[in-house]
Design an enzyme around this catalytic site. Structure first.
Site, PDB file in Angstrom:
ATOM      1  N   THR A 132       0.837  -1.206   0.000  1.00  0.00           N
ATOM      2  CA  THR A 132       0.000   0.000   0.000  1.00  0.00           C
ATOM      3  C   THR A 132       0.868   1.251   0.000  1.00  0.00           C
ATOM      4  OG1 THR A 132      -1.548   1.286   1.360  1.00  0.00           O
ATOM      5  CG2 THR A 132      -0.106  -0.220   2.525  1.00  0.00           C
ATOM      6  N   ASP A 133       0.334   2.329  -0.547  1.00  0.00           N
ATOM      7  CA  ASP A 133       1.067   3.598  -0.505  1.00  0.00           C
ATOM      8  C   ASP A 133       1.130   4.168   0.907  1.00  0.00           C
ATOM      9  OD1 ASP A 133      -1.594   4.338  -0.246  1.00  0.00           O
ATOM     10  OD2 ASP A 133      -1.574   5.794  -1.883  1.00  0.00           O
ATOM     11  N   GLU A 134       0.349   3.615   1.828  1.00  0.00           N
ATOM     12  CA  GLU A 134       0.357   4.119   3.192  1.00  0.00           C
ATOM     13  C   GLU A 134       1.683   3.881   3.915  1.00  0.00           C
ATOM     14  OE1 GLU A 134      -3.141   3.714   5.627  1.00  0.00           O
ATOM     15  OE2 GLU A 134      -4.342   3.137   3.903  1.00  0.00           O
ATOM     16  N   TYR A 160      -1.582  -0.386  11.070  1.00  0.00           N
ATOM     17  CA  TYR A 160      -1.786  -1.057   9.784  1.00  0.00           C
ATOM     18  C   TYR A 160      -0.633  -0.801   8.827  1.00  0.00           C
ATOM     19  CZ  TYR A 160      -3.218  -1.415   4.910  1.00  0.00           C
ATOM     20  OH  TYR A 160      -3.227  -1.678   3.568  1.00  0.00           O
ATOM     21  N   LYS A 164       2.319  -3.403   7.232  1.00  0.00           N
ATOM     22  CA  LYS A 164       2.554  -3.608   5.800  1.00  0.00           C
ATOM     23  C   LYS A 164       3.993  -3.253   5.427  1.00  0.00           C
ATOM     24  CE  LYS A 164      -0.003  -4.685   3.026  1.00  0.00           C
ATOM     25  NZ  LYS A 164      -0.350  -6.040   2.501  1.00  0.00           N
TER      26      LYS A 164
END
Length: 351
Positions: A132-134, A160, A164
């Site tokens: 994810t870009d998060e 979260y 990741k």
């Protein structure tokens, strides 16, 4: 068994979830010589009814199981001898990670390790980690010229995204230490059919249709880059077949919108009043802006998103209007009974 040996065998973990199920459909439709095995624990966001249209496909198999279960995973790899593994399986809701980080660490990190150990043991050609870009944190609202690239340092904001990012680092370590062939993709916010109703777009659609209030965090100024799910599936397809071993690819939609813009667009499409919008206390550690530079995927793989947000949101709203029973069953909890009712006797069997 002779037919299976002639087919390319792909494991899709988390394939009963939103993006995973769309990827299952995409691969089965595009590649008549591919077989897809879905491994999913069917936790709250996994919905077997999503896969109903492919359960009788001879090139599809569903297995209920936990990616952290070493014995189950090892036995499945031994039996199936996968060519490709695409790992979508993850706890993915930021608010839930703030309430209980532990399950995110277990599934997202240790589960990835279990899958990679099995991939090493049974000679998988490519292990692909869906990230994810998060993991990059966020960007300031007053710098629209800034974008996440594959070289942007990891700077996480929630349990979260931290889980990741840790999984990504572990995947890269397995590539460097054990020479496991890997790729990683980091995508922007996905939307489209079969998205779990707790996420922004389906939540707003379902609540607007009932004339319920639409809760928007803070002032709704947070910006996200929206990616139609089928464009994401096409990108992963290109990465696992043509991506360079060990590389990270950013996948973005070039569709930056504030949360408030998204909500107002949905209301307009549904002919509902903006008076339904209510502003609620902001989420802890809420990232302000995500924006991806996907030029590496474009230059190396020839990938471009093909669905504009205006087109994609219309298609998505139509899908939710045409498939009310799917999301209504989730909201009232009936979907959790679906597995036992329809497929309990078929667990682990080829449909």
């Amino acid at each position: 068994m002779e037919v299976r040996n002639r087919l390319m065998n792909v494991l899709v973990t988390g394939g009963a979830g939103f993006i995973g199920s769309n990827f299952v459909f995409y691969m089965l439709n595009k590649y008549p010589d591919y077989r897809v095995v879905c491994l999913d624990l069917l936790t709250y966001a996994g919905n077997l009814s999503t896969l109903e249209t492919v359960m009788n496909n001879q090139r599809f198999r569903f297995v209920k199981g936990d990616i952290t279960d070493k014995e189950l995973v090892a036995n499945l790899f031994k039996e199936e001898r996968f060519d490709y593994v695409v790992n979508f399986a993850a706890e993915s809701h930021v608010d839930r990670s703030i309430e209980d980080p532990s399950i995110f660490l277990k599934t997202n990190i240790l589960g990835t390790q279990v899958l990679m150990d099995a991939s090493r043991a049974y000679g998988v050609k490519r292990f692909h980690q869906v990230s994810t870009d998060e993991v990059y944190g966020d960007l300031p609202l007053d710098r629209p010229d800034l974008f996440f690239t594959e070289k942007t340092p990891i700077h996480t904001s929630s349990p979260y995204s931290a889980s990741k990012a840790a999984a990504d680092l572990l995947v890269q370590a397995y590539n460097r230490t054990f020479k496991l062939p890997i790729t990683i993709s980091r995508c922007s916010n996905n939307y489209g059919p079969y998205q779990f109703p707790e996420k922004l777009i389906p939540l707003m659609i379902s609540r607007a249709l009932k004339d319920d209030s639409l809760p928007v965090y803070g002032k709704g100024e947070n910006v996200r880059d929206w990616l139609y799910v089928e464009d994401h599936c096409a990108a992963i397809d290109l990465i696992i077949h043509r991506g360079k071993d060990g590389e990270v690819y950013n996948i973005g939609g070039h569709n930056e919108k504030t949360n408030l813009e998204v909500v107002k667009t949905i209301l307009k499409e549904l002919d509902k009043p903006e008076s339904l919008i209510t502003y609620v206390k902001d989420r802890a550690g809420h990232d302000m802006r995500y924006a991806i530079d996907p030029s590496k995927a474009r230059s190396e793989l020839g990938w471009e998103p093909t669905t504009s947000f205006d087109e994609g949101i219309k298609q998505t709203i139509k899908w939710y209007l045409d498939n009310r029973s799917w999301w209504e069953n989730i909201i009232n909890g009936d979907y959790q009974k679906y597995y036992t009712r329809m497929y309990g006797s078929r667990e682990g069997a080829t449909a």
